[in-house]
Design a protein around this motif. Structure first.
Motif, short mmCIF file in Angstrom:
data_model
loop_
_atom_site.label_atom_id
_atom_site.label_comp_id
_atom_site.label_asym_id
_atom_site.label_seq_id
_atom_site.Cartn_x
_atom_site.Cartn_y
_atom_site.Cartn_z
N GLY A 47 -6.16 -9.76 -3.78
CA GLY A 47 -7.11 -8.66 -3.62
C GLY A 47 -8.07 -9.01 -2.50
N VAL A 48 -8.98 -8.09 -2.20
CA VAL A 48 -9.98 -8.35 -1.16
C VAL A 48 -11.34 -8.50 -1.81
CG1 VAL A 48 -8.73 -7.23 0.72
CG2 VAL A 48 -10.28 -5.89 -0.67
N ASP A 49 -12.15 -9.34 -1.19
CA ASP A 49 -13.50 -9.57 -1.68
C ASP A 49 -14.47 -8.88 -0.75
OD1 ASP A 49 -12.47 -11.10 -3.71
OD2 ASP A 49 -12.68 -12.97 -2.62
N ASP A 50 -15.24 -7.99 -1.31
CA ASP A 50 -16.19 -7.19 -0.56
C ASP A 50 -17.55 -7.88 -0.63
OD1 ASP A 50 -17.01 -5.05 0.92
OD2 ASP A 50 -17.21 -3.68 -0.77
N GLY A 51 -17.71 -8.95 0.12
CA GLY A 51 -18.96 -9.72 0.09
C GLY A 51 -18.91 -10.78 -0.99
N LYS A 84 2.40 -11.87 1.78
CA LYS A 84 3.25 -11.56 0.63
C LYS A 84 2.66 -10.42 -0.19
CE LYS A 84 4.95 -16.23 0.54
NZ LYS A 84 4.84 -17.54 0.00
N MET A 85 1.36 -10.24 -0.07
CA MET A 85 0.66 -9.20 -0.81
C MET A 85 -0.06 -8.30 0.20
SD MET A 85 1.18 -10.29 -3.99
CE MET A 85 -0.07 -9.69 -5.09
N VAL A 86 -0.35 -7.10 -0.21
CA VAL A 86 -1.01 -6.14 0.68
C VAL A 86 -2.43 -6.59 1.03
CG1 VAL A 86 -1.92 -4.60 -1.11
CG2 VAL A 86 -1.29 -3.68 1.14
N ALA A 87 -3.05 -7.40 0.20
CA ALA A 87 -4.42 -7.86 0.49
C ALA A 87 -4.48 -8.63 1.80
CB ALA A 87 -4.94 -8.72 -0.66
N GLY A 88 -3.49 -9.45 2.07
CA GLY A 88 -3.46 -10.18 3.33
C GLY A 88 -3.39 -9.24 4.51
N LYS A 89 -2.62 -8.17 4.37
CA LYS A 89 -2.52 -7.17 5.44
C LYS A 89 -3.87 -6.48 5.66
CE LYS A 89 2.40 -6.31 4.74
NZ LYS A 89 2.86 -7.17 5.82
N VAL A 90 -4.60 -6.23 4.59
CA VAL A 90 -5.90 -5.58 4.72
C VAL A 90 -6.89 -6.53 5.41
CG1 VAL A 90 -7.88 -4.66 3.42
CG2 VAL A 90 -5.55 -4.00 2.80
N ASN A 127 -9.87 -0.95 -8.47
CA ASN A 127 -8.78 -0.61 -7.55
C ASN A 127 -9.23 0.55 -6.68
OD1 ASN A 127 -6.89 -2.52 -8.48
ND2 ASN A 127 -6.45 -1.24 -10.24
N GLU A 128 -8.82 0.49 -5.42
CA GLU A 128 -9.19 1.53 -4.46
C GLU A 128 -8.01 1.72 -3.51
OE1 GLU A 128 -12.99 2.59 -1.59
OE2 GLU A 128 -12.87 0.62 -2.49
N LYS A 129 -7.83 2.95 -3.05
CA LYS A 129 -6.78 3.20 -2.06
C LYS A 129 -7.11 2.43 -0.79
CE LYS A 129 -5.40 7.80 -3.58
NZ LYS A 129 -5.33 9.22 -3.21
N ILE A 130 -6.08 1.84 -0.19
CA ILE A 130 -6.29 1.05 1.02
C ILE A 130 -6.97 1.87 2.10
CG2 ILE A 130 -5.12 -0.15 2.91
CD1 ILE A 130 -2.99 -1.00 0.82
N GLY A 131 -6.51 3.09 2.30
CA GLY A 131 -7.10 3.95 3.33
C GLY A 131 -8.58 4.20 3.08
N ASP A 132 -8.95 4.45 1.83
CA ASP A 132 -10.35 4.69 1.49
C ASP A 132 -11.18 3.42 1.70
OD1 ASP A 132 -9.70 7.28 0.83
OD2 ASP A 132 -9.64 6.90 -1.34
N TYR A 133 -10.63 2.29 1.30
CA TYR A 133 -11.35 1.02 1.47
C TYR A 133 -11.60 0.74 2.95
CZ TYR A 133 -12.63 -3.85 1.38
OH TYR A 133 -13.30 -5.05 1.57
N LEU A 134 -10.58 0.92 3.77
CA LEU A 134 -10.74 0.65 5.20
C LEU A 134 -11.69 1.66 5.86
CD1 LEU A 134 -7.14 -0.46 6.13
CD2 LEU A 134 -9.20 -1.88 6.11
N LYS A 135 -11.65 2.92 5.41
CA LYS A 135 -12.59 3.90 5.95
C LYS A 135 -14.03 3.50 5.62
CE LYS A 135 -9.55 7.88 5.85
NZ LYS A 135 -9.15 9.04 5.07
N THR A 137 -15.16 0.47 5.03
CA THR A 137 -15.56 -0.68 5.84
C THR A 137 -15.66 -0.30 7.31
OG1 THR A 137 -13.28 -1.50 5.99
CG2 THR A 137 -14.65 -2.38 4.21
N ASP A 138 -14.88 0.69 7.77
CA ASP A 138 -15.02 1.20 9.14
C ASP A 138 -16.42 1.76 9.34
OD1 ASP A 138 -12.45 0.56 9.87
OD2 ASP A 138 -11.68 2.61 9.78
N TYR A 139 -16.87 2.53 8.36
CA TYR A 139 -18.21 3.15 8.46
C TYR A 139 -19.27 2.08 8.63
CZ TYR A 139 -22.53 5.43 7.11
OH TYR A 139 -23.81 5.88 7.09
N PHE A 140 -19.20 1.02 7.81
CA PHE A 140 -20.20 -0.03 7.89
C PHE A 140 -20.09 -0.83 9.17
CE2 PHE A 140 -20.17 0.72 3.26
CZ PHE A 140 -21.50 1.08 3.14
N ASN A 141 -18.91 -0.85 9.78
CA ASN A 141 -18.72 -1.56 11.04
C ASN A 141 -18.79 -0.61 12.24
OD1 ASN A 141 -18.17 -4.44 10.38
ND2 ASN A 141 -16.73 -3.44 9.01
#
Length: 144
Positions: A47-51, A84-90, A127-135, A137-141
């Motif tokens: 998974g990804v860690d948001d902070g 191996k997992m989608v988290a690495g791709k994110v 759990n969150e959709k990858i697209g929503d999560y990246l959007k 984080t895009d906003y914050f960046n």
């Protein structure tokens, strides 16, 4: 009293870490984590860690690993390709977005943005959709 509590805490921490591979603990929690160890951690991330995560707000091994490779396009592309997992791709996409927006867009098209990813934020796991999560984080960046 404070000295006794501190001693108990140190002893209990020593017994926990004695059961772990000391080299691994040293690499994960030091600034000298190798690129190889960082890649290993992120390739296998679940998974990804948001902070900061957990009740004490500690920085996870995944975030430390990401920080170690975040400035290398070559390693981020390798991470995306070998994860191996989608988290690495994110994690790879987040780094590419900050370094090369065209590469970010190219690799973003290779994922299913509707797929869910586990996100750890503070003491919450969801759990969150990858697209929503990246959007988000895009906003914050400030990425357009």
């Amino acid at each position: 009293m404070k000295k006794i509590l501190l001693l108990v805490l140190v002893i209990s921490m020593m017994s926990v870490t004695s059961e772990l591979d000391k080299d691994y603990v040293k690499q994960v929690f030091s600034k000298t984590m190798s690129e190889e160890k960082a890649m290993e951690i992120l390739i296998n991330a679940s998974g990804v860690d948001d902070g900061a995560v957990g009740e004490e707000g500690s920085i996870s091994s995944e975030n430390r690993a990401y920080d170690r490779i975040a400035n290398s396009e070559e390693l981020l592309i390798k991470l995306f390709d070998e994860s191996k997992m989608v988290a690495g791709k994110v994690y790879a996409l987040m780094g590419l977005r900050n370094l090369n927006l065209e590469l970010y867009k190219k690799y973003y098209m290779q994922i299913d943005s509707e797929e869910y990813i586990t996100v750890r934020s503070g003491c919450f796991i969801f759990n969150e959709k990858i697209g929503d999560y990246l959007k988000k984080t895009d906003y914050f960046n400030k990425v357009k």
